[in-house]
Design a protein around this motif. Structure first.
Motif, mmCIF file in Angstrom:
data_model
loop_
_atom_site.group_PDB
_atom_site.id
_atom_site.type_symbol
_atom_site.label_atom_id
_atom_site.label_comp_id
_atom_site.label_asym_id
_atom_site.label_seq_id
_atom_site.Cartn_x
_atom_site.Cartn_y
_atom_site.Cartn_z
ATOM 1 N N HIS A 44 36.714 44.416 31.379
ATOM 2 C CA HIS A 44 36.095 44.694 32.683
ATOM 3 C C HIS A 44 36.988 44.054 33.751
ATOM 4 O O HIS A 44 37.264 42.849 33.684
ATOM 5 N N HIS A 45 37.418 44.861 34.716
ATOM 6 C CA HIS A 45 38.365 44.379 35.731
ATOM 7 C C HIS A 45 37.867 43.108 36.438
ATOM 8 O O HIS A 45 38.645 42.171 36.673
ATOM 9 N N ILE A 46 36.596 43.074 36.753
ATOM 10 C CA ILE A 46 36.064 41.925 37.499
ATOM 11 C C ILE A 46 35.991 40.670 36.617
ATOM 12 O O ILE A 46 36.233 39.559 37.079
ATOM 13 N N THR A 55 45.007 38.662 43.548
ATOM 14 C CA THR A 55 45.125 40.119 43.669
ATOM 15 C C THR A 55 45.282 40.713 42.273
ATOM 16 O O THR A 55 45.470 39.988 41.292
ATOM 17 N N ASP A 56 45.214 42.040 42.194
ATOM 18 C CA ASP A 56 45.224 42.679 40.884
ATOM 19 C C ASP A 56 46.504 42.366 40.111
ATOM 20 O O ASP A 56 47.610 42.501 40.638
ATOM 21 N N ASN A 57 46.335 41.951 38.871
ATOM 22 C CA ASN A 57 47.466 41.630 38.005
ATOM 23 C C ASN A 57 47.004 41.775 36.560
ATOM 24 O O ASN A 57 45.800 41.874 36.299
ATOM 25 N N GLY A 64 38.129 40.090 34.464
ATOM 26 C CA GLY A 64 39.536 39.678 34.525
ATOM 27 C C GLY A 64 39.779 38.782 35.728
ATOM 28 O O GLY A 64 40.403 37.716 35.611
ATOM 29 N N HIS A 65 39.260 39.194 36.892
ATOM 30 C CA HIS A 65 39.437 38.358 38.090
ATOM 31 C C HIS A 65 38.899 36.939 37.854
ATOM 32 O O HIS A 65 39.529 35.956 38.242
ATOM 33 N N VAL A 66 37.741 36.840 37.222
ATOM 34 C CA VAL A 66 37.158 35.514 36.945
ATOM 35 C C VAL A 66 38.106 34.709 36.051
ATOM 36 O O VAL A 66 38.371 33.528 36.301
HETATM 37 ZN ZN ZN Z 1 40.729 43.720 41.653
#
Ligand code: ZN
Ligand code: KG4
Length: 345
Positions: A119-121, A310-312, A123-125
């Protein structure tokens, strides 16, 4: 608690293509980044004032193999050294997600490697686990991105409960809309951040919305409307607006709403760590205020470096690692899920 104790090092090749960055990374044991390659499409989309989904997908197709190869080369490894493949499967733009998911599935199938959809979010965490090697759950997490504004109680790796969320716009969305309205263009958040440094954050008293009966929920649509009304009113009266003051005051209202709830929730839930994640976590005023308020209240604050906000793909590698250790495996039917909700798998 990890269900499967890892005795061998785990190397994850992670792929992220949910929006306008084509990214791949190699992450060792969830925390050590061996490579983190990002090919940004920002210049391309700037021409159109925002991300054009069709262009994003086509660019991902062009770049994905090169980016994956670059990530392996930078790590000094090959696919034969990988333990598993991690990939973002939602939320995001469907065509963009499909490029990463298809590449991940092809590699995993060809190399007989386990596949872990992320889940992308989440991932952010997990970007915070890379940025702060000693950070462990439980903690309170403020997720602030282009599509999400959530307060979650992170009980364990990959296990959390949502205690508040936005009722309308996400924080990043509000930044982007206000940036467009004042002529700062795309990408809005970083431009507002920069311009706000020149202004007075207390120049205009914008509203701080509270959601009745839901102390940890957010609402930014009233603030966005108040900002747009202010601009329209000035235009009607033939008055020049002071743009730095305007964006600084808007930003201050967003920052206040986010930080006050995060600190109050941490106290109520009895945790001493407040973690911030997502693109908006790169905002300098938000970082400063969170640190200041946490310090005042005896809490520790954490956020990733701007490049990890940011997205990575490194963050996807971290999230995939903890899922992998719990035994989570995706099937060959893994699909892109553009509206994947937080908490959904
Ligand atoms: Zn993002
Ligand atoms: O986390 P992210 O990649 O979005 C989603 O995954 O949904 O973050 C993108 C968002 C955009 O709305 C962008 O304007 C905002 O993060 N952003 C910022 C800053 N840098 C990026 N907002 C405020 N200040 C910044 N410095």
């Amino acid at each position: 608690m990890m269900e499967e104790k890892q005795t061998k090092d785990v190397f994850i090749l992670a792929i992220e293509s949910s929006c306008d960055e084509t990214a791949a990374a190699v992450v060792k044991n969830g925390r050590e980044v061996l490579s983190n390659v990002i090919s940004s499409q920002i210049d391309l989309h700037t021409l159109y004032g925002g991300v054009v989904p069709e262009i994003a997908s086509r660019k991902h197709v062009e770049k994905i193999n090169q980016v994956i190869q670059a990530a392996l080369d930078e790590a000094g490894m090959t696919l034969d050294d990988m333990t598993a493949i991690g990939v973002t499967y939602g939320p995001g733009l469907v065509g963009a997600l499909l490029v990463g998911v298809s590449a991940a599935k092809a590699i995993a199938y060809a190399k007989k490697l386990p596949l872990v959809g992320v889940h992308h979010i989440e991932g952010h965490v997990c970007a915070n686990f890379i940025a702060h090697p000693d950070l462990e759950p439980p903690f309170l997490c403020l997720i602030v991105s282009g599509g999400h504004t959530h307060l979650v109680m992170m009980e364990d790796y990959g296990e959390f409960s949502i205690i508040g969320k936005t009722r309308d716009d996400a924080a990043g969305e509000a930044f982007d809309k206000v940036a467009r309205a004042v002529g700062l263009g795309y990408p809005g958040g970083p431009k507002v951040d920069k311009e706000a440094k020149l202004g007075n954050p207390n120049a205009i008293a914008f509203p701080r919305a509270h959601v009745e009966g839901a102390p940890y929920d957010f609402s930014f649509s009233g603030l966005k409307s108040a900002t747009l009304n202010y601009i329209n009113h000035a235009a009607m009266m033939g008055q020049e607006i002071n743009r730095p003051d305007l964006v600084a005051s808007f930003q201050n209202a967003v920052v206040d709403a986010l930080v006050s709830r995060a600190v109050a929730a941490a106290k109520e839930y009895g945790v001493d760590k407040v973690v911030m994640a997502g693109g908006v976590a790169a905002n300098s005023a938000l970082r400063a205020k969170l640190s200041e308020e946490c310090e005042k209240n005896g809490l520790k604050s954490y956020y990733p470096s701007p490049i990890l906000c940011t997205d990575n793909a490194a963050m996807i590698g971290a999230a995939a690692y903890y899922e992998y250790c719990k035994g989570v495996r995706s099937g060959w039917d893994l699909n892109a899920v553009p509206n994947l909700k937080l908490g959904e798998r």
